[in-house]
Design a protein around this motif. Sequence first.
Motif, mmCIF file in Angstrom:
data_model
loop_
_atom_site.group_PDB
_atom_site.id
_atom_site.type_symbol
_atom_site.label_atom_id
_atom_site.label_comp_id
_atom_site.label_asym_id
_atom_site.label_seq_id
_atom_site.Cartn_x
_atom_site.Cartn_y
_atom_site.Cartn_z
ATOM 1 N N GLY A 169 0.683 -1.184 0.002
ATOM 2 C CA GLY A 169 -0.104 0.114 0.135
ATOM 3 C C GLY A 169 0.741 1.250 -0.007
ATOM 4 N N ALA A 170 2.201 1.132 0.085
ATOM 5 C CA ALA A 170 2.945 2.442 0.288
ATOM 6 C C ALA A 170 3.160 2.972 -1.145
ATOM 7 C CB ALA A 170 4.293 2.152 0.875
ATOM 8 N N GLN A 171 2.319 3.221 -1.721
ATOM 9 C CA GLN A 171 2.409 3.714 -3.163
ATOM 10 C C GLN A 171 2.821 5.121 -3.460
ATOM 11 O OE1 GLN A 171 2.024 1.813 -6.018
ATOM 12 N NE2 GLN A 171 1.463 0.129 -4.700
ATOM 13 N N LEU A 172 3.989 5.424 -3.125
ATOM 14 C CA LEU A 172 4.548 6.883 -3.155
ATOM 15 C C LEU A 172 5.910 6.888 -3.336
ATOM 16 C CD1 LEU A 172 4.815 7.854 0.902
ATOM 17 C CD2 LEU A 172 5.343 5.610 -0.063
ATOM 18 N N PRO A 173 6.776 7.801 -3.498
ATOM 19 C CA PRO A 173 8.280 7.971 -3.820
ATOM 20 C C PRO A 173 8.814 7.485 -2.604
ATOM 21 C CG PRO A 173 7.252 9.952 -4.992
ATOM 22 C CD PRO A 173 6.161 9.217 -3.789
ATOM 23 N N ALA A 174 9.824 6.860 -2.571
ATOM 24 C CA ALA A 174 10.463 6.205 -1.362
ATOM 25 C C ALA A 174 12.032 6.258 -1.743
ATOM 26 C CB ALA A 174 10.175 4.972 -0.958
ATOM 27 N N LEU A 175 12.772 6.440 -0.718
ATOM 28 C CA LEU A 175 14.275 6.222 -0.587
ATOM 29 C C LEU A 175 14.678 5.252 0.609
ATOM 30 C CD1 LEU A 175 17.060 6.911 -1.806
ATOM 31 C CD2 LEU A 175 16.973 9.081 0.019
ATOM 32 N N VAL A 176 15.438 4.222 0.230
ATOM 33 C CA VAL A 176 16.094 3.373 1.170
ATOM 34 C C VAL A 176 17.445 3.493 1.152
ATOM 35 C CG1 VAL A 176 16.170 0.998 2.192
ATOM 36 C CG2 VAL A 176 14.122 1.813 1.088
ATOM 37 N N MET A 177 18.238 3.683 2.310
ATOM 38 C CA MET A 177 19.564 4.172 2.760
ATOM 39 C C MET A 177 20.304 3.153 3.485
ATOM 40 S SD MET A 177 19.104 8.170 3.133
ATOM 41 C CE MET A 177 17.721 8.129 4.049
ATOM 42 N N ASP A 178 21.287 2.854 3.465
ATOM 43 C CA ASP A 178 22.313 2.323 4.146
ATOM 44 C C ASP A 178 23.689 2.705 4.355
ATOM 45 O OD1 ASP A 178 23.659 1.511 1.868
ATOM 46 O OD2 ASP A 178 22.925 -0.761 2.019
ATOM 47 N N GLY A 179 24.519 2.305 5.278
ATOM 48 C CA GLY A 179 26.106 2.801 5.376
ATOM 49 C C GLY A 179 26.714 1.950 4.713
ATOM 50 N N GLY A 180 27.733 2.577 4.197
ATOM 51 C CA GLY A 180 28.901 1.919 3.684
ATOM 52 C C GLY A 180 29.757 1.139 4.252
ATOM 53 N N LYS A 181 29.845 1.222 5.669
ATOM 54 C CA LYS A 181 30.660 0.593 6.721
ATOM 55 C C LYS A 181 29.580 -0.369 7.602
ATOM 56 C CE LYS A 181 34.815 3.475 6.730
ATOM 57 N NZ LYS A 181 35.616 4.155 7.761
ATOM 58 N N SER A 182 28.421 -0.486 7.027
ATOM 59 C CA SER A 182 27.549 -1.181 8.162
ATOM 60 C C SER A 182 27.973 -2.547 7.807
ATOM 61 C CB SER A 182 26.036 -0.844 7.697
ATOM 62 O OG SER A 182 25.815 0.479 8.344
ATOM 63 N N PRO A 183 27.213 -3.453 8.961
ATOM 64 C CA PRO A 183 27.403 -4.994 8.372
ATOM 65 C C PRO A 183 26.650 -5.319 7.270
ATOM 66 C CG PRO A 183 26.630 -4.423 10.820
ATOM 67 C CD PRO A 183 26.735 -3.236 10.149
ATOM 68 N N GLN A 184 27.240 -6.348 6.728
ATOM 69 C CA GLN A 184 26.520 -6.798 5.313
ATOM 70 C C GLN A 184 25.019 -6.826 5.429
ATOM 71 O OE1 GLN A 184 28.371 -6.612 2.450
ATOM 72 N NE2 GLN A 184 26.117 -6.854 1.427
ATOM 73 N N TYR A 185 24.694 -7.800 6.525
ATOM 74 C CA TYR A 185 23.287 -8.337 6.640
ATOM 75 C C TYR A 185 22.494 -7.034 6.723
ATOM 76 C CZ TYR A 185 22.472 -7.208 11.485
ATOM 77 O OH TYR A 185 22.421 -6.448 12.806
ATOM 78 N N MET A 186 22.621 -5.938 7.315
ATOM 79 C CA MET A 186 22.076 -4.620 7.365
ATOM 80 C C MET A 186 21.672 -4.161 6.066
ATOM 81 S SD MET A 186 22.232 -2.719 10.875
ATOM 82 C CE MET A 186 21.790 -3.361 12.394
ATOM 83 N N ARG A 187 22.863 -4.141 5.297
ATOM 84 C CA ARG A 187 22.920 -3.389 3.780
ATOM 85 C C ARG A 187 21.877 -4.547 2.934
ATOM 86 N NH1 ARG A 187 28.292 -1.749 1.304
ATOM 87 N NH2 ARG A 187 26.793 -0.794 0.079
ATOM 88 N N ASN A 188 22.177 -5.699 3.075
ATOM 89 C CA ASN A 188 21.394 -6.675 2.469
ATOM 90 C C ASN A 188 19.755 -6.559 2.734
ATOM 91 O OD1 ASN A 188 23.549 -7.496 1.335
ATOM 92 N ND2 ASN A 188 23.628 -9.654 2.425
ATOM 93 N N GLY A 189 19.457 -6.090 3.958
ATOM 94 C CA GLY A 189 18.137 -5.912 4.613
ATOM 95 C C GLY A 189 17.580 -4.591 3.833
ATOM 96 N N ALA A 190 18.407 -3.649 3.776
ATOM 97 C CA ALA A 190 18.131 -2.259 3.122
ATOM 98 C C ALA A 190 17.899 -2.342 1.624
ATOM 99 C CB ALA A 190 19.205 -1.262 3.305
ATOM 100 N N LYS A 191 18.811 -3.192 1.067
ATOM 101 C CA LYS A 191 18.614 -3.366 -0.392
ATOM 102 C C LYS A 191 17.258 -4.195 -0.415
ATOM 103 C CE LYS A 191 19.976 -3.425 -4.793
ATOM 104 N NZ LYS A 191 21.115 -3.936 -5.209
ATOM 105 N N ALA A 192 17.044 -5.121 0.108
ATOM 106 C CA ALA A 192 15.598 -6.068 0.012
ATOM 107 C C ALA A 192 14.665 -5.027 0.391
ATOM 108 C CB ALA A 192 15.787 -7.191 1.130
ATOM 109 N N LEU A 193 14.567 -4.294 1.144
ATOM 110 C CA LEU A 193 13.403 -3.424 1.321
ATOM 111 C C LEU A 193 13.163 -2.538 0.094
ATOM 112 C CD1 LEU A 193 11.081 -2.127 3.227
ATOM 113 C CD2 LEU A 193 12.807 -0.755 4.077
ATOM 114 N N SER A 194 14.415 -2.056 -0.410
ATOM 115 C CA SER A 194 14.152 -0.981 -1.372
ATOM 116 C C SER A 194 13.395 -1.735 -2.657
ATOM 117 C CB SER A 194 15.390 -0.634 -2.080
ATOM 118 O OG SER A 194 16.358 -1.475 -2.565
ATOM 119 N N GLN A 195 13.715 -3.244 -2.815
ATOM 120 C CA GLN A 195 13.133 -3.917 -3.894
ATOM 121 C C GLN A 195 11.711 -4.218 -3.479
ATOM 122 O OE1 GLN A 195 15.881 -7.081 -3.875
ATOM 123 N NE2 GLN A 195 17.301 -6.184 -5.231
ATOM 124 N N ALA A 196 11.331 -4.437 -2.069
ATOM 125 C CA ALA A 196 9.901 -4.493 -1.721
ATOM 126 C C ALA A 196 8.816 -3.429 -1.636
ATOM 127 C CB ALA A 196 9.864 -5.350 -0.155
#
Length: 263
Positions: free
Chosen positions: A206-233
């Motif tokens: 239902g989130a039909q709006l412009p969105a930006l998902v960010m992560d940190g370049g030095k964050s743990p890989q699992y958090m970065r993977n989670g952010a990337k997954a959310l950007s796709q969801a």
Amino acid sequence: MNTVVSADGTAIAYSKVGQGPAVILVDGAMCYRAMGPAEPLAKLLADSYTVYTYDRRGRGDSGDTAPYAVEREVEDLDALIKEAGGGVFLYGISSGAVLACDAAARLGGIRKLAVYEPPFVVDGTHAPRPDDYLDKMDAMIAQDRRGDAVTTFMKTVGVPGFVVAIMKLTPNFKKLKGVAHTLPYDFRVLGDTGRGQPLNAARWAGAQLPALVMDGGKSPQYMRNGAKALSQALPGADYRTLPGQTHLLKPEAVAPVLKEFFV
């Protein structure tokens, strides 16, 4: 102190600074107006926006009507959005990012959504949270073992043991224990996103709006993977990495990005 009354009658405390389009900031676990990154970020955004920071229920000066449900926190945001006149920009960090996504999927009045590092575990790059984790957290709070709840949470998110030991000797640890009872709230917001399995995109359809998902370049890989997954969801979301940043995001690093996106 400003307050707005949520749908269940709970008073939600908030502050606002600046002038311009409304931005609401949603904190992560154990953070509130007097402790956390929201107030420093608000000051950096205040030259361009009217920025609302608030104490999530159970924290700071806000009420905490039982029983807790994630839907009540979404209603808290709905009350704030209406107080701000609608047409707001919404930014959430960590578990607050997940709450912000839930609000964007269910509520009107949000123009754009920006989030930073929802603490998801979506693959094998990090051990999944144990099935009984929330039950154990509930038990610690029921037994008034607030310090144990805080240290358990810190270790769960990867804070080294020696750092936790030092934190227990600082004045801030008392403040953390003061909001420890809200830790189970955050894990209810996270829901089943810590299983090491792909996200259920239907949750945010239902989130039909412009969105930006960010992560940190030095964050743990699992958090970065989670952010990337959310950007796709999230429908229509973009994904961006902030170089040099970790989960302890510096307000100075994200403020210009939000100003660029919230137009």
